[in-house]
Design a protein around this motif. Structure first.
Motif, short mmCIF file in Angstrom:
data_model
loop_
_atom_site.label_atom_id
_atom_site.label_comp_id
_atom_site.label_asym_id
_atom_site.label_seq_id
_atom_site.Cartn_x
_atom_site.Cartn_y
_atom_site.Cartn_z
N UNK A 1 -9.22 -1.38 -2.68
CA UNK A 1 -8.21 -1.61 -3.44
C UNK A 1 -7.92 -3.06 -3.74
N UNK A 2 -7.43 -3.57 -4.90
CA UNK A 2 -7.46 -5.21 -5.00
C UNK A 2 -6.17 -5.49 -5.01
N UNK B 1 -3.06 5.99 -7.61
CA UNK B 1 -3.56 5.45 -8.80
C UNK B 1 -4.99 4.98 -8.65
N UNK B 2 -5.27 4.38 -7.52
CA UNK B 2 -6.49 4.03 -7.08
C UNK B 2 -7.48 5.33 -6.97
N UNK C 1 -16.39 8.50 3.64
CA UNK C 1 -16.52 7.45 2.42
C UNK C 1 -15.20 7.03 1.72
N UNK C 2 -14.28 7.99 1.77
CA UNK C 2 -12.90 7.55 1.18
C UNK C 2 -12.38 6.37 1.83
N UNK C 3 -12.44 6.08 3.07
CA UNK C 3 -11.88 4.96 3.60
C UNK C 3 -12.52 3.78 3.11
N UNK C 4 -13.88 3.75 2.82
CA UNK C 4 -14.70 2.53 2.42
C UNK C 4 -14.04 2.31 0.67
N UNK D 1 0.65 -1.20 0.11
CA UNK D 1 -0.09 -0.10 -0.07
C UNK D 1 0.89 1.33 0.02
N UNK D 2 1.66 1.51 -1.07
CA UNK D 2 2.28 2.76 -1.11
C UNK D 2 1.58 4.03 -1.73
#
Length: 118
Positions: A100-101, A47-48, A92-95, A40-41
């Protein structure tokens, strides 16, 4: 290629102040901390959220809690009082981060390596 979501190995909390979102991510199992640390960089998070976060992203490591604090600037379309987004609040950003896959094979190799070290 089979995927898992970050939420399967981590949980998080998030919030906002103005146009800044704050997302904390914690390993569900402390043995996964090193995997999350490598995976998790800041670049992965950029990118996400590429279409949403327009500013800098900073990652703070909180090793004592086996977690990370991400600060995302210019992330909420101007903030709750000015954004046209339907849900602009940082909660909502935490959800969104938890979606992230992760390549399941990479994760399973990591977990197998932990077992072999014991």
């Amino acid at each position: 290629m089979e995927k898992i979501y970050l939420r399967e190995i981590a949980h998080g909390r998030s919030g906002d102040k103005g146009n800044i979102s704050n997302i904390c991510v914690y390993a569900r199992d402390e043995r996964d901390y090193e995997f999350i640390k490598e995976f998790l960089t800041v670049e992965k998070v950029k990118q996400h959220f590429k279409d949403m976060v327009k500013g800098d992203i900073t990652r703070y490591e909180v090793e004592s809690l086996k977690g990370f604090n991400f600060v995302l600037k210019d992330a909420l379309g101007g903030g709750a009082t000015t954004s046209l987004r339907l849900d602009s609040l940082g909660k909502s950003m935490g959800s969104a981060m938890m979606r992230i896959e992760i390549d399941k094979e990479d994760y399973m190799k990591y977990r197998k390596g932990i077992k072999n070290e014991k």
